[in-house]
Design a protein around this motif. Structure first.
Motif, PDB file in Angstrom:
ATOM      1  N   ARG A 145       3.442  29.654 100.524  1.00 17.70           N
ATOM      2  CA  ARG A 145       2.379  28.663 100.770  1.00 17.70           C
ATOM      3  C   ARG A 145       1.413  29.206 101.806  1.00 17.70           C
ATOM      4  O   ARG A 145       1.820  29.590 102.892  1.00 17.70           O
ATOM      5  N   ASN A 146       0.127  29.227 101.478  1.00 23.74           N
ATOM      6  CA  ASN A 146      -0.865  29.648 102.456  1.00 23.74           C
ATOM      7  C   ASN A 146      -1.722  28.478 102.937  1.00 23.74           C
ATOM      8  O   ASN A 146      -2.678  28.671 103.667  1.00 23.74           O
ATOM      9  N   ASP A 147      -1.364  27.272 102.492  1.00 20.99           N
ATOM     10  CA  ASP A 147      -2.142  26.084 102.847  1.00 20.99           C
ATOM     11  C   ASP A 147      -1.478  25.234 103.922  1.00 20.99           C
ATOM     12  O   ASP A 147      -1.995  24.190 104.305  1.00 20.99           O
ATOM     13  N   LEU A 148      -0.331  25.659 104.453  1.00 24.22           N
ATOM     14  CA  LEU A 148       0.404  24.865 105.430  1.00 24.22           C
ATOM     15  C   LEU A 148       0.244  25.398 106.847  1.00 24.22           C
ATOM     16  O   LEU A 148       0.241  26.614 107.068  1.00 24.22           O
ATOM     17  N   GLY A 149       0.140  24.477 107.783  1.00 32.17           N
ATOM     18  CA  GLY A 149       0.117  24.802 109.197  1.00 32.17           C
ATOM     19  C   GLY A 149       1.181  23.995 109.912  1.00 32.17           C
ATOM     20  O   GLY A 149       1.957  23.249 109.290  1.00 32.17           O
ATOM     21  N   LEU A 150       1.226  24.117 111.223  1.00 28.96           N
ATOM     22  CA  LEU A 150       2.232  23.431 112.032  1.00 28.96           C
ATOM     23  C   LEU A 150       1.554  22.591 113.108  1.00 28.96           C
ATOM     24  O   LEU A 150       0.600  23.041 113.737  1.00 28.96           O
ATOM     25  N   ASN A 151       2.057  21.401 113.297  1.00 29.33           N
ATOM     26  CA  ASN A 151       1.673  20.575 114.433  1.00 29.33           C
ATOM     27  C   ASN A 151       2.902  20.537 115.337  1.00 29.33           C
ATOM     28  O   ASN A 151       3.944  20.001 114.957  1.00 29.33           O
ATOM     29  N   VAL A 152       2.805  21.152 116.499  1.00 30.01           N
ATOM     30  CA  VAL A 152       3.946  21.271 117.417  1.00 30.01           C
ATOM     31  C   VAL A 152       3.726  20.304 118.571  1.00 30.01           C
ATOM     32  O   VAL A 152       2.740  20.408 119.294  1.00 30.01           O
ATOM     33  N   THR A 153       4.643  19.353 118.713  1.00 28.53           N
ATOM     34  CA  THR A 153       4.535  18.321 119.743  1.00 28.53           C
ATOM     35  C   THR A 153       5.715  18.425 120.694  1.00 28.53           C
ATOM     36  O   THR A 153       6.867  18.480 120.259  1.00 28.53           O
ATOM     37  N   LEU A 154       5.428  18.433 121.979  1.00 26.22           N
ATOM     38  CA  LEU A 154       6.474  18.465 123.001  1.00 26.22           C
ATOM     39  C   LEU A 154       7.025  17.055 123.173  1.00 26.22           C
ATOM     40  O   LEU A 154       6.275  16.104 123.381  1.00 26.22           O
ATOM     41  N   ILE A 155       8.329  16.924 123.076  1.00 27.53           N
ATOM     42  CA  ILE A 155       8.990  15.631 123.248  1.00 27.53           C
ATOM     43  C   ILE A 155       9.593  15.594 124.641  1.00 27.53           C
ATOM     44  O   ILE A 155      10.384  16.466 125.004  1.00 27.53           O
ATOM     45  N   LYS A 156       9.179  14.590 125.394  1.00 25.63           N
ATOM     46  CA  LYS A 156       9.700  14.418 126.756  1.00 25.63           C
ATOM     47  C   LYS A 156      10.514  13.143 126.831  1.00 25.63           C
ATOM     48  O   LYS A 156      10.229  12.170 126.144  1.00 25.63           O
ATOM     49  N   GLY A 157      11.522  13.157 127.685  1.00 31.13           N
ATOM     50  CA  GLY A 157      12.334  11.970 127.920  1.00 31.13           C
ATOM     51  C   GLY A 157      11.588  10.996 128.812  1.00 31.13           C
ATOM     52  O   GLY A 157      10.492  11.281 129.313  1.00 31.13           O
ATOM     53  N   GLU A 158      12.184   9.844 129.015  1.00 27.30           N
ATOM     54  CA  GLU A 158      11.581   8.825 129.877  1.00 27.30           C
ATOM     55  C   GLU A 158      11.362   9.340 131.290  1.00 27.30           C
ATOM     56  O   GLU A 158      10.477   8.876 131.999  1.00 27.30           O
ATOM     57  N   ASP A 159      12.168  10.322 131.688  1.00 29.23           N
ATOM     58  CA  ASP A 159      12.040  10.894 133.028  1.00 29.23           C
ATOM     59  C   ASP A 159      10.944  11.957 133.108  1.00 29.23           C
ATOM     60  O   ASP A 159      10.704  12.532 134.159  1.00 29.23           O
ATOM     61  N   GLY A 160      10.263  12.215 131.983  1.00 31.27           N
ATOM     62  CA  GLY A 160       9.182  13.189 131.965  1.00 31.27           C
ATOM     63  C   GLY A 160       9.632  14.614 131.743  1.00 31.27           C
ATOM     64  O   GLY A 160       8.810  15.525 131.684  1.00 31.27           O
ATOM     65  N   VAL A 161      10.936  14.834 131.591  1.00 29.20           N
ATOM     66  CA  VAL A 161      11.473  16.180 131.385  1.00 29.20           C
ATOM     67  C   VAL A 161      11.406  16.523 129.901  1.00 29.20           C
ATOM     68  O   VAL A 161      11.805  15.731 129.047  1.00 29.20           O
ATOM     69  N   ALA A 162      10.899  17.709 129.589  1.00 32.93           N
ATOM     70  CA  ALA A 162      10.802  18.169 128.209  1.00 32.93           C
ATOM     71  C   ALA A 162      12.193  18.279 127.593  1.00 32.93           C
ATOM     72  O   ALA A 162      13.119  18.784 128.229  1.00 32.93           O
ATOM     73  N   LYS A 163      12.324  17.797 126.343  1.00 28.03           N
ATOM     74  CA  LYS A 163      13.619  17.801 125.658  1.00 28.03           C
ATOM     75  C   LYS A 163      13.652  18.765 124.475  1.00 28.03           C
ATOM     76  O   LYS A 163      14.624  19.475 124.268  1.00 28.03           O
ATOM     77  N   CYS A 164      12.606  18.730 123.648  1.00 31.48           N
ATOM     78  CA  CYS A 164      12.562  19.550 122.446  1.00 31.48           C
ATOM     79  C   CYS A 164      11.145  19.509 121.885  1.00 31.48           C
ATOM     80  O   CYS A 164      10.268  18.872 122.459  1.00 31.48           O
ATOM     81  N   PHE A 165      10.935  20.184 120.767  1.00 35.16           N
ATOM     82  CA  PHE A 165       9.661  20.137 120.064  1.00 35.16           C
ATOM     83  C   PHE A 165       9.859  19.459 118.721  1.00 35.16           C
ATOM     84  O   PHE A 165      10.853  19.706 118.040  1.00 35.16           O
ATOM     85  N   CYS A 166       8.917  18.625 118.337  1.00 34.46           N
ATOM     86  CA  CYS A 166       8.867  18.067 116.991  1.00 34.46           C
ATOM     87  C   CYS A 166       7.788  18.846 116.255  1.00 34.46           C
ATOM     88  O   CYS A 166       6.640  18.912 116.705  1.00 34.46           O
ATOM     89  N   VAL A 167       8.154  19.456 115.141  1.00 38.23           N
ATOM     90  CA  VAL A 167       7.232  20.282 114.372  1.00 38.23           C
ATOM     91  C   VAL A 167       7.013  19.628 113.021  1.00 38.23           C
ATOM     92  O   VAL A 167       7.969  19.411 112.273  1.00 38.23           O
ATOM     93  N   THR A 168       5.767  19.282 112.721  1.00 36.67           N
ATOM     94  CA  THR A 168       5.452  18.676 111.435  1.00 36.67           C
ATOM     95  C   THR A 168       4.544  19.606 110.642  1.00 36.67           C
ATOM     96  O   THR A 168       3.750  20.361 111.210  1.00 36.67           O
ATOM     97  N   LEU A 169       4.683  19.545 109.327  1.00 39.72           N
ATOM     98  CA  LEU A 169       3.851  20.362 108.451  1.00 39.72           C
ATOM     99  C   LEU A 169       2.523  19.662 108.217  1.00 39.72           C
ATOM    100  O   LEU A 169       2.488  18.463 107.933  1.00 39.72           O
ATOM    101  N   ILE A 170       1.455  20.418 108.341  1.00 42.44           N
ATOM    102  CA  ILE A 170       0.103  19.887 108.177  1.00 42.44           C
ATOM    103  C   ILE A 170      -0.684  20.825 107.270  1.00 42.44           C
ATOM    104  O   ILE A 170      -0.229  21.930 106.968  1.00 42.44           O
ATOM    105  N   LEU A 171      -1.864  20.371 106.849  1.00 43.20           N
ATOM    106  CA  LEU A 171      -2.767  21.275 106.151  1.00 43.20           C
ATOM    107  C   LEU A 171      -3.237  22.310 107.162  1.00 43.20           C
ATOM    108  O   LEU A 171      -3.478  21.981 108.326  1.00 43.20           O
ATOM    109  N   ASN A 172      -3.362  23.539 106.733  1.00 47.17           N
ATOM    110  CA  ASN A 172      -3.724  24.626 107.641  1.00 47.17           C
ATOM    111  C   ASN A 172      -5.013  24.306 108.394  1.00 47.17           C
ATOM    112  O   ASN A 172      -6.033  24.002 107.775  1.00 47.17           O
ATOM    113  N   PRO A 173      -4.982  24.372 109.720  1.00 46.95           N
ATOM    114  CA  PRO A 173      -6.211  24.176 110.496  1.00 46.95           C
ATOM    115  C   PRO A 173      -7.109  25.412 110.375  1.00 46.95           C
ATOM    116  O   PRO A 173      -6.643  26.484 109.983  1.00 46.95           O
TER     117      PRO A 173
END
Length: 189
Positions: A145-173
């Motif tokens: 696939r050459n039409d897919l991109g990634l949206n990478v979002t940093l997930i933080k806990g209620e305490d503001g500490v980074a926990k993980c990344f949520c990566v969703t597939l998007i149309l290529n920017p």
């Protein structure tokens, strides 16, 4: 790694399986990592019965896999630790293949340096969970696939500490610095 260690997430680099509920759901009471219990703030239905304010593990897995967005969870080091069925279907990778890769393996070669820079900026952002600069869009590099991109979002806990990344597939920017709203990839594409 240094920035991750400063943010208190060094030990989260290799956690596996389903992301912890504490990173993905709101607890009305109790400490992070514990199940929420009904409290004075619980919602009630029109007939006066108390509505649950937590989600069971099986239901959580069902929601994750039924999501209409191709979604994966990546550790703070960028390694994929889980993905839903639509992510596999759209990317043409098995779950096992996805979990053997990193976000950077699926990033376009010419975007690797900007990807490192953008993710480093996200990690060095203030500990305020409401602060901006917690997501970036990247052009993808997929085997079929050459039409897919990634949206990478940093997930933080209620305490503001980074926990993980949520990566969703998007149309290529158009570029890694594209500021337009990402368009989720769908099965019809």
């Amino acid at each position: 790694r240094h920035v991750a260690a400063q943010n208190g997430v060094w030990s989260l680099g290799n956690f596996g399986g389903v992301p912890p509920k504490s990173a993905m759901m709101y607890h009305q009471s109790g400490a992070p990592g514990t199940d929420a219990v009904p409290s004075q703030g619980s919602q009630t239905s029109s007939d006066g019965s108390v509505l649950p304010n937590k989600i069971e593990e099986g239901d959580y897995r069902h929601v994750f896999n039924s999501c209409t967005v191709g979604m994966a969870i990546a550790s703070m080091g960028g390694a994929f630790i889980d993905c839903n069925k639509l992510f596999c279907q759209l990317s043409n990778y098995t779950k096992q293949e996805v979990c053997s890769m990193t976000v950077f393996n699926l990033t376009s070669r010419q975007d690797l340096q900007p990807a490192f820079d953008l993710i480093s900026q996200m990690l060095s952002a203030p500990a305020n969970p409401n602060a901006g600069n917690t997501a970036c869009v990247l052009r993808g590099s997929f085997k079929h696939r050459n039409d897919l991109g990634l949206n990478v979002t940093l997930i933080k806990g209620e305490d503001g500490v980074a926990k993980c990344f949520c990566v969703t597939l998007i149309l290529n920017p158009s570029s890694p610095f594209d500021t337009s709203r990402p368009i989720p990839a769908t099965i019809e594409i």
